[in-house]
Design a protein around this motif. Structure first.
Motif, PDB file in Angstrom:
ATOM      1  N   PRO A   1       0.477  -1.142   0.197  1.00  0.00           N
ATOM      2  CA  PRO A   1      -0.010   0.279  -0.468  1.00  0.00           C
ATOM      3  C   PRO A   1       1.089   1.566   0.574  1.00  0.00           C
ATOM      4  CG  PRO A   1      -0.360  -1.272   1.503  1.00  0.00           C
ATOM      5  CD  PRO A   1       1.059  -1.623   1.338  1.00  0.00           C
TER       6      PRO A   1
ATOM      7  N   ALA B   1      -0.277   4.144  -1.099  1.00  0.00           N
ATOM      8  CA  ALA B   1      -1.186   5.502  -1.954  1.00  0.00           C
ATOM      9  C   ALA B   1      -1.950   6.791  -0.619  1.00  0.00           C
ATOM     10  CB  ALA B   1      -2.353   5.069  -2.507  1.00  0.00           C
ATOM     11  N   GLY B   2      -1.006   7.261   0.787  1.00  0.00           N
ATOM     12  CA  GLY B   2      -1.472   7.963   1.714  1.00  0.00           C
ATOM     13  C   GLY B   2      -0.874   9.326   1.232  1.00  0.00           C
TER      14      GLY B   2
ATOM     15  N   GLY C   1       1.647  10.487   3.365  1.00  0.00           N
ATOM     16  CA  GLY C   1       3.037  10.938   4.405  1.00  0.00           C
ATOM     17  C   GLY C   1       2.961  12.281   4.181  1.00  0.00           C
ATOM     18  N   THR C   2       2.148  12.402   5.830  1.00  0.00           N
ATOM     19  CA  THR C   2       2.038  14.014   6.680  1.00  0.00           C
ATOM     20  C   THR C   2       3.054  14.337   7.110  1.00  0.00           C
ATOM     21  OG1 THR C   2       0.513  13.045   7.282  1.00  0.00           O
ATOM     22  CG2 THR C   2      -0.645  14.266   6.011  1.00  0.00           C
ATOM     23  N   ARG C   3       3.176  12.600   7.796  1.00  0.00           N
ATOM     24  CA  ARG C   3       4.792  13.164   8.230  1.00  0.00           C
ATOM     25  C   ARG C   3       5.686  13.476   8.278  1.00  0.00           C
ATOM     26  NH1 ARG C   3       5.221   7.132  11.160  1.00  0.00           N
ATOM     27  NH2 ARG C   3       3.956   6.496   9.381  1.00  0.00           N
TER      28      ARG C   3
ATOM     29  N   LYS D   1       6.095   9.929  -0.330  1.00  0.00           N
ATOM     30  CA  LYS D   1       7.283   8.991   0.902  1.00  0.00           C
ATOM     31  C   LYS D   1       7.579   7.700   0.705  1.00  0.00           C
ATOM     32  CE  LYS D   1       4.894   7.042   4.488  1.00  0.00           C
ATOM     33  NZ  LYS D   1       4.157   7.323   5.492  1.00  0.00           N
ATOM     34  N   GLU D   2       7.231   6.974  -0.310  1.00  0.00           N
ATOM     35  CA  GLU D   2       7.946   5.865  -0.630  1.00  0.00           C
ATOM     36  C   GLU D   2       9.312   6.013  -2.142  1.00  0.00           C
ATOM     37  OE1 GLU D   2       4.691   6.545  -0.826  1.00  0.00           O
ATOM     38  OE2 GLU D   2       3.637   5.675   0.844  1.00  0.00           O
TER      39      GLU D   2
ATOM     40  N   GLN E   1      -5.910   3.785  -5.782  1.00  0.00           N
ATOM     41  CA  GLN E   1      -7.025   4.072  -4.320  1.00  0.00           C
ATOM     42  C   GLN E   1      -7.452   5.811  -4.431  1.00  0.00           C
ATOM     43  OE1 GLN E   1      -5.415   4.378  -0.687  1.00  0.00           O
ATOM     44  NE2 GLN E   1      -6.932   3.777   0.215  1.00  0.00           N
TER      45      GLN E   1
ATOM     46  N   GLY F   1      -7.746   4.744   4.308  1.00  0.00           N
ATOM     47  CA  GLY F   1      -7.327   4.291   5.129  1.00  0.00           C
ATOM     48  C   GLY F   1      -6.451   2.517   4.513  1.00  0.00           C
TER      49      GLY F   1
ATOM     50  N   ASP G   1       6.931   2.179   4.105  1.00  0.00           N
ATOM     51  CA  ASP G   1       7.784   3.263   5.167  1.00  0.00           C
ATOM     52  C   ASP G   1       8.310   2.188   6.479  1.00  0.00           C
ATOM     53  OD1 ASP G   1       5.194   2.811   6.164  1.00  0.00           O
ATOM     54  OD2 ASP G   1       5.205   4.537   6.847  1.00  0.00           O
TER      55      ASP G   1
HETATM   56  P1  UTP Z   1       0.887   5.270   7.080  1.00  0.00           P
HETATM   57  O1  UTP Z   1      -0.247   6.139   7.853  1.00  0.00           O
HETATM   58  O2  UTP Z   1       2.710   5.265   7.747  1.00  0.00           O
HETATM   59  O3  UTP Z   1       1.135   6.125   6.224  1.00  0.00           O
HETATM   60  O4  UTP Z   1       0.598   4.093   6.704  1.00  0.00           O
HETATM   61  P2  UTP Z   1       0.507   7.386   5.647  1.00  0.00           P
HETATM   62  O5  UTP Z   1      -1.277   7.413   5.608  1.00  0.00           O
HETATM   63  O6  UTP Z   1       0.870   8.446   4.230  1.00  0.00           O
HETATM   64  O7  UTP Z   1       1.215   8.719   6.155  1.00  0.00           O
HETATM   65  P3  UTP Z   1       1.021  10.159   7.142  1.00  0.00           P
HETATM   66  O8  UTP Z   1       0.691   8.686   8.505  1.00  0.00           O
HETATM   67  O9  UTP Z   1       0.091  10.407   6.963  1.00  0.00           O
HETATM   68  O10 UTP Z   1       2.763  10.438   7.701  1.00  0.00           O
HETATM   69  C1  UTP Z   1       1.678   3.095   5.503  1.00  0.00           C
HETATM   70  C2  UTP Z   1       1.257   3.018   4.278  1.00  0.00           C
HETATM   71  O11 UTP Z   1       0.160   2.666   3.592  1.00  0.00           O
HETATM   72  C3  UTP Z   1      -0.206   2.963   2.541  1.00  0.00           C
HETATM   73  C4  UTP Z   1       0.883   4.537   2.882  1.00  0.00           C
HETATM   74  O12 UTP Z   1       1.416   5.239   1.353  1.00  0.00           O
HETATM   75  C5  UTP Z   1       1.601   3.987   3.817  1.00  0.00           C
HETATM   76  O13 UTP Z   1       2.738   3.923   2.744  1.00  0.00           O
HETATM   77  N1  UTP Z   1      -1.824   3.769   2.877  1.00  0.00           N
HETATM   78  C6  UTP Z   1      -1.787   4.448   3.761  1.00  0.00           C
HETATM   79  C7  UTP Z   1      -1.971   4.181   1.327  1.00  0.00           C
HETATM   80  O14 UTP Z   1      -1.877   3.265   0.233  1.00  0.00           O
HETATM   81  N2  UTP Z   1      -3.684   4.033   1.913  1.00  0.00           N
HETATM   82  C8  UTP Z   1      -3.787   5.090   3.725  1.00  0.00           C
HETATM   83  O15 UTP Z   1      -5.074   5.468   2.861  1.00  0.00           O
HETATM   84  C9  UTP Z   1      -3.719   5.052   4.526  1.00  0.00           C
END
Ligand code: UTP
Length: 287
Positions: free
Chosen positions: A10, A12-13, A15-17, A27-28, A105, A110, A133
């Protein structure tokens, strides 16, 4: 006997941190010494004997797919100049024989939702999930390979766990195990008194396809997101799940300090740069 051929990654997040680095760059794609994080996890899956990666990605992150594709302009240039080592590095981002499929996604709803996006590809197969990550290191057998080996014996879902300082249990998902290494409890960020152990969920999973049915039923939970943990709880009520304790290094590279620690560790161990880097660090310590 079922084997494990699929790994879902996964990615598609948001990466706000890690802002501002992750504003326009995934981030990836952050680099650990000379390779992006995503390549480390694809290689981990490959070393575990998996031959198909399902990358869950987003419209804003095309560089993830591009990294594993051919880049003819670059390759032609390196070929013309006879720079064969560099050519190998540019070409072999995807291990030989590995297939990569990507699904989108559209909205970061989530981790659970992201895993569910892979269902049309994975279908009725057991599969691994690797959070890109989280970067693991083990001299002998990586975390995914340990899960795959456990699956070969038991044919049930499993979660990789890492022992953490007892005082740190409040930051993680914590699992309780019975004497057969079966998971009896799974508690998200427990109080120290509540915690059934100090074994934290580290970001490597192996699921039977039943998880997809649970994910389909999972409502939005914490943060309005579809949580993988909620689906795991539902699965735990129906099927045995095992905990596999990983005794290698685990780095949370989605966190700035964790990423710096990983950079230092991997740079010191790098076959070409390691020695020079270690000298650099010790010369810096003088000031
Ligand atoms: P994280 O919670 O560490 O990633 O999810 P995030 O949401 O990108 O980062 P922050 O917390 O805002 O900094 C772990 C993995 O799951 C993916 C993220 O890309 C990350 O590699 N992820 C997370 C998804 O693919 N989709 C989502 O809706 C949430």
């Amino acid at each position: 006997m079922m084997s494990v051929n699929f790994a879902v990654i996964p990615a598609a997040g948001l990466g706000t941190r890690f802002l501002p680095a992750t504003k326009a760059m995934p981030k990836e794609m952050l680099t650990l010494v000379d390779k992006p994080l995503i390549q480390y996890v694809v290689e981990e899956a490959y070393e575990a004997g998996i031959d198909t990666v399902v990358l869950v990605t987003h419209a804003a992150k095309p560089s993830l797919e591009n990294h594993f594709d051919r880049q003819f302009e670059l390759e032609t240039e390196l070929e013309l100049k006879n720079k064969l080592t560099l050519l190998g590095l540019a070409r072999n981002t995807l291990p030989q024989g590995m297939k990569l499929v990507s699904v989108r996604q559209g909205k970061a709803l989530g981790l659970g939702h992201a895993v569910a996006c892979a269902a049309p590809v994975v279908q009725d197969n057991s599969f691994a999930v690797l959070l890109p990550d989280v970067i693991c290191y083990h001299r002998q057998r990586n975390a995914t390979a340990q899960l795959v080996a456990d699956f070969a014996h038991h044919q049930v879902s499993s979660i990789a766990l890492q022992a953490v300082e007892p005082s740190a249990v409040t930051k993680y998902g914590i699992a309780g195990l019975n004497h057969n290494s079966e998971i009896t409890q799974l508690i998200e960020k427990p109080n120290i008194e509540q915690a059934p152990s100090n074994l934290a969920v580290l970001g490597r999973y192996l699921f039977t396809p039943s998880i997809f049915a649970e994910l389909a039923q999972t409502q939005r939970g914490v943060g309005g997101e579809i949580q993988l943990t909620d689906a795991m709880h539902a699965l735990l009520n129906k099927e045995t799940m095992r905990g596999v304790v990983f005794d290698g290094e685990v780095h949370d590279c989605g966190d700035k300090l964790g990423y710096l620690a990983a950079t230092l560790t991997f740079a010191k161990r790098h076959p070409e740069l390691g020695e020079a880097f270690s000298q650099l660090i010790s010369s810096m310590n003088k000031y």
